[in-house]
Structures are given as C-alpha cells and as structure tokens.
Design an enzyme around this catalytic site. Structure first.
Site, short mmCIF file in Angstrom:
data_model
loop_
_atom_site.label_atom_id
_atom_site.label_comp_id
_atom_site.label_asym_id
_atom_site.label_seq_id
_atom_site.Cartn_x
_atom_site.Cartn_y
_atom_site.Cartn_z
N ARG A 7 39.77 53.28 36.75
CA ARG A 7 39.16 54.14 37.98
C ARG A 7 39.33 53.29 39.21
O ARG A 7 39.60 54.01 40.15
CB ARG A 7 37.76 54.18 37.37
CG ARG A 7 37.28 55.45 36.33
CD ARG A 7 36.05 55.61 35.82
NE ARG A 7 35.70 54.25 35.07
CZ ARG A 7 35.68 54.21 33.84
NH1 ARG A 7 35.74 55.40 32.93
NH2 ARG A 7 35.29 53.24 33.18
N ARG A 34 35.31 40.66 37.09
CA ARG A 34 34.42 39.62 36.54
C ARG A 34 35.08 38.20 36.63
O ARG A 34 36.18 37.90 36.56
CB ARG A 34 34.34 40.01 34.91
CG ARG A 34 33.58 41.12 34.40
CD ARG A 34 31.87 40.85 34.86
NE ARG A 34 31.27 42.11 34.70
CZ ARG A 34 30.70 42.96 35.33
NH1 ARG A 34 31.28 43.11 36.64
NH2 ARG A 34 29.95 44.09 34.89
N GLU A 78 28.47 32.28 37.23
CA GLU A 78 27.82 33.31 37.94
C GLU A 78 26.32 33.20 37.64
O GLU A 78 26.04 33.19 36.71
CB GLU A 78 28.34 34.76 37.92
CG GLU A 78 27.90 35.75 38.90
CD GLU A 78 28.51 36.97 38.71
OE1 GLU A 78 29.73 36.92 38.79
OE2 GLU A 78 27.80 37.99 38.95
N HIS A 103 28.20 39.31 43.95
CA HIS A 103 28.27 40.56 43.13
C HIS A 103 27.64 41.73 43.77
O HIS A 103 26.80 42.43 43.23
CB HIS A 103 27.72 40.16 41.71
CG HIS A 103 28.07 40.79 40.57
ND1 HIS A 103 28.48 40.44 39.27
CD2 HIS A 103 28.54 42.20 40.50
CE1 HIS A 103 28.88 41.35 38.47
NE2 HIS A 103 28.88 42.46 39.25
P1 NAP Z 1 38.33 51.52 33.70
O1 NAP Z 1 38.60 52.41 34.23
O2 NAP Z 1 38.07 51.29 32.21
O3 NAP Z 1 39.94 50.58 33.64
C1 NAP Z 1 40.06 49.39 33.35
C2 NAP Z 1 41.52 48.84 33.23
O4 NAP Z 1 41.76 47.65 32.94
C3 NAP Z 1 42.62 49.89 32.50
O5 NAP Z 1 43.55 50.17 33.47
C4 NAP Z 1 42.90 49.18 31.47
O6 NAP Z 1 44.23 49.40 31.13
C5 NAP Z 1 43.11 47.76 31.98
N1 NAP Z 1 42.92 46.56 31.03
C6 NAP Z 1 41.91 46.56 30.12
N2 NAP Z 1 42.33 45.67 29.15
C7 NAP Z 1 43.52 45.02 29.85
C8 NAP Z 1 44.40 43.87 29.46
N3 NAP Z 1 44.02 43.10 28.37
N4 NAP Z 1 45.46 43.48 30.20
C9 NAP Z 1 45.51 44.53 31.26
N5 NAP Z 1 44.83 45.51 31.65
C10 NAP Z 1 43.83 45.72 30.91
O7 NAP Z 1 37.38 50.30 34.34
P2 NAP Z 1 36.80 50.60 35.85
O8 NAP Z 1 35.77 51.30 35.87
O9 NAP Z 1 38.18 50.54 36.85
O10 NAP Z 1 36.06 49.09 35.93
C11 NAP Z 1 36.94 47.79 35.91
C12 NAP Z 1 35.91 46.62 36.02
O11 NAP Z 1 35.37 46.41 37.21
C13 NAP Z 1 34.71 46.85 34.94
O12 NAP Z 1 34.86 46.44 33.76
C14 NAP Z 1 33.61 45.70 35.54
O13 NAP Z 1 33.78 44.56 34.79
C15 NAP Z 1 34.27 45.65 36.76
N6 NAP Z 1 33.26 46.01 37.87
C16 NAP Z 1 32.84 45.35 38.73
C17 NAP Z 1 31.76 45.47 39.83
C18 NAP Z 1 31.27 44.62 40.69
O14 NAP Z 1 30.05 44.77 41.33
N7 NAP Z 1 31.91 43.70 41.54
C19 NAP Z 1 31.48 47.00 39.98
C20 NAP Z 1 32.21 47.86 38.97
C21 NAP Z 1 32.96 47.42 37.93
P3 NAP Z 1 44.41 50.67 30.02
O15 NAP Z 1 44.44 51.71 30.99
O16 NAP Z 1 45.95 50.41 29.85
O17 NAP Z 1 43.84 50.48 29.11
#
Ligand code: NAP
Length: 311
Positions: free
Chosen positions: A154, A230, A258, A277
C-alpha cells in the site's frame, strides 16, 4: 468487561466502547513501564496498544481474559503473533487508513534531505544568512532520479505515485513481482541503480537488517536512504559510517534504537534528517486509525469477524 488503551487517542472513537457498556481505561502516556503494563492488563478482554508497547507472551499470560489485541498501527512487529495464536487471542491492525499520510511523510523527508531543508533552517536561525549565494547549500534535483522502493504494498505504491509527479523514475523490489507499470528488480540490482532507496516492508525476521553494512555500501555513492518503515530494517552503526561520505543523506522517521537517545551519533550528522515516528501523524489519519482499531476490537468482542485480522 474492561478494555485497556495504552495511550490517549485523538477523536471520539473510544466513546463507542463506553456506549457498548465496556469499561475503558486509558493510559495518557508516555510509555508505560513494563511492570505497570503487566498490572494494567490483568482482567482485560481487549487491549489497544501502540507501536511502542511490547505485547509478548508474559503480557498475554497476565491478561487471562484477553480476547483481542487491536493494534493502533499497521505494523504488528511489537506483538508476538505466535504467542497470541497459541492462546486463541485475535490480533488486528489498521491498514489502509494511514497509507496516504505515510506516503506524504516519505516525500517530506525526501525533499528535506535532497534540498537540505533542515540545514537551511538552522543556517537562517543561527544568523548566518547574510547574502544570497549561487553555491549556498546545494542539494539534489529530483527530476530524472531513480527511486528504488523496497516493499511495494500500500505505502510503497502511494510513494511511487507521488514520485512520478516529481519526474522521477520508479523501480521496486518486493517478495513477488506485481502487475505494476514499474520494473521489478532483484534487491542487489535495485541498490546499484537507485539514487534514492526507500523502505516500505514490515519488520519480520526476514527483513531485520535487510540493509546491512554490505548492502548500505552497495548503494550508489551519493544516494539517499529513506526509512519510514521500521528502524531495525537498517544496521544503524553501518549507516552512521555510510553517511560520513558514501551516502548523500538519510531521512529517518524510524530508528534502531527507538526512540533514538539524546547524543546518538546520528544526531551529529547534518545530512541525517530524523523525525520521531511521525509517518501517520495527520490528525484525520490518527482519528481514523482509532476508529478502525475500535471497530476491530468491538467485532471480536461481539463475535463478528474483524475487518482487519492479523491472527
Ligand atoms: P503492505 O501493504 O503489507 O506492504 C508490504 C510490502 O513489503 C509488500 O510489497 C511485501 O511484498 C513487502 N515485503 C514483505 N516482506 C518482504 C521481504 N522479506 N523482502 C522484500 N519485500 C517484502 O504494508 P504497508 O501498509 O505498505 O506498510 C508497510 C510498513 O510500513 C508497515 O509494516 C509498517 O511497519 C510501516 N509503517 C510505518 C509508519 C510510520 O509511522 N513511519 C506508518 C505506517 C506504516 P509482497 O507484496 O511481495 O508480499
């Protein structure tokens, strides 16, 4: 039936719990000491933790009546999912509602690092701004640069859309290639090609230190690293070294450790832009996150399938 919320949340969502007859206790913050967290979860049926609360087996064992952990985040690396599964405790999260805010913030960090915004602000505030100069605080022009996204879910995709508006080229790496109009690259190729590398994977055992020393130094000389995912995805010690010559700069919304303690070597580097964060910290976003967490919690307690289950 009692619900414990480990921080006060913006908006009115918690009132819905009270309207359903639940007793709600909110810890206003800051971080709950571990012992207090263990005491507070005794007898609760629902828990709404934030990313800073480690919800592991000892916490679950103290919360003998716990049915649902409704995370106030999309990342769930702070919860021991196996322990929850083994105890029949449901875990939910808040995907989607924070995507745009986090993507916006990623671009905010990119612009801050590439165009040296924080250095400029400090320069002006320090009274050093005496004259305009063609070579003052020169940064990187984004148009035409290649943005390499690691993680293309996403948030990664929302960052890609924004990058196109800046005239950047987008490449990406994920576990599996997607039907998207951007080239998929193996990780090592992406690191060699990208002028900017931006992390958007969850923290899992596979992604822990994904950017280790070798990979940080395999990035292009003069590249930028962005981390709004993260902190432990990156080897912090190696990053400090890489920022002393190899990389142009880094934008870090998340760190390891953190919070980053005062006096940490990263703070001494003018090319590291560090924020506490704040990725999802838009007021409307944070209110929506509360609504989603509450809805998931109520669903489990009322015997319905939650909309955003993890376990
Ligand atoms: P998401 O839609 O689940 O997307 C995660 C992506 O990471 C997917 O494309 C997935 O690949 C990929 N992935 C997972 N494991 C992997 C690996 N071993 N090697 C390479 N790619 C890998 O998650 P999202 O909603 O975009 O959020 C992502 C992360 O952002 C969250 O988990 C959270 O920790 C972080 N976040 C931080 C903040 C902040 O305040 N800074 C806010 C929101 C989120 P596949 O599609 O191929 O499975």
């Amino acid at each position: 039936m009692r619900v414990f919320v480990t921080r006060s949340l913006p908006g009115e969502a918690l009132n819905r719990l009270k309207e359903r007859g639940l007793e709600v206790e909110v810890h206003p913050g800051p971080l709950l000491p571990r012992e207090e967290l263990l005491r507070k979860v005794e007898g609760v049926v629902g828990l709404i933790p934030t990313v800073e609360d480690r919800i592991d087996a000892p916490v679950m064992d103290r919360a003998k009546d716990l049915k649902v952990i409704a995370c106030y985040s999309v990342g769930v690396d702070h919860v021991d999912l196996e322990a929850a599964k083994a105890r029949g405790i449901r875990v939910t999260h808040t995907p989607g509602v924070l995507t745009e805010a986090t993507a916006d913030f990623t671009l905010a960090l990119l612009l801050a690092v590439a165009r040296r915004v924080v250095e400029g602000v400090d320069y002006a505030k320090a009274g050093l701004w005496k004259a305009w100069h063609p070579e003052l605080l020169l940064g990187l022009d984004l148009e035409g640069l290649t943005l390499g996204l690691i993680g293309m879910g996403r948030i990664g995709q929302a960052v890609a859309q924004r990058a196109l508006a800046f005239g950047m080229r987008v490449v990406y790496h994920a576990r599996t290639p997607k039907p998207l109009p951007y080239p998929f690259l193996p990780l090592e190729d992406l690191l060699q090609e990208a002028d900017i590398v931006s992390l958007h994977t969850p923290l899992t055992p596979e992604t822990h230190r994904l950017l280790n020393r070798k990979r940080l130094f395999a990035m292009k000389r003069g590249a930028i690293l962005l981390n709004t995912a993260r902190g432990p995805l990156v080897d912090t010690e190696a990053l400090v070294e890489a920022l002393k010559g190899h990389l142009f700069g880094a934008g870090l919304d998340v760190t390891d450790p953190e919070p980053l303690p005062p006096g940490h070597p990263l703070y001494a580097l003018p090319n590291a832009v560090i924020t506490p964060h704040l990725g999802s910290a838009g007021r409307r976003t944070r209110e929506r996150m509360a609504e989603v967490a509450v809805e998931n919690l109520l669903a489990v307690l009322e015997g319905r399938e939650p909309k955003n289950p993890v376990v």
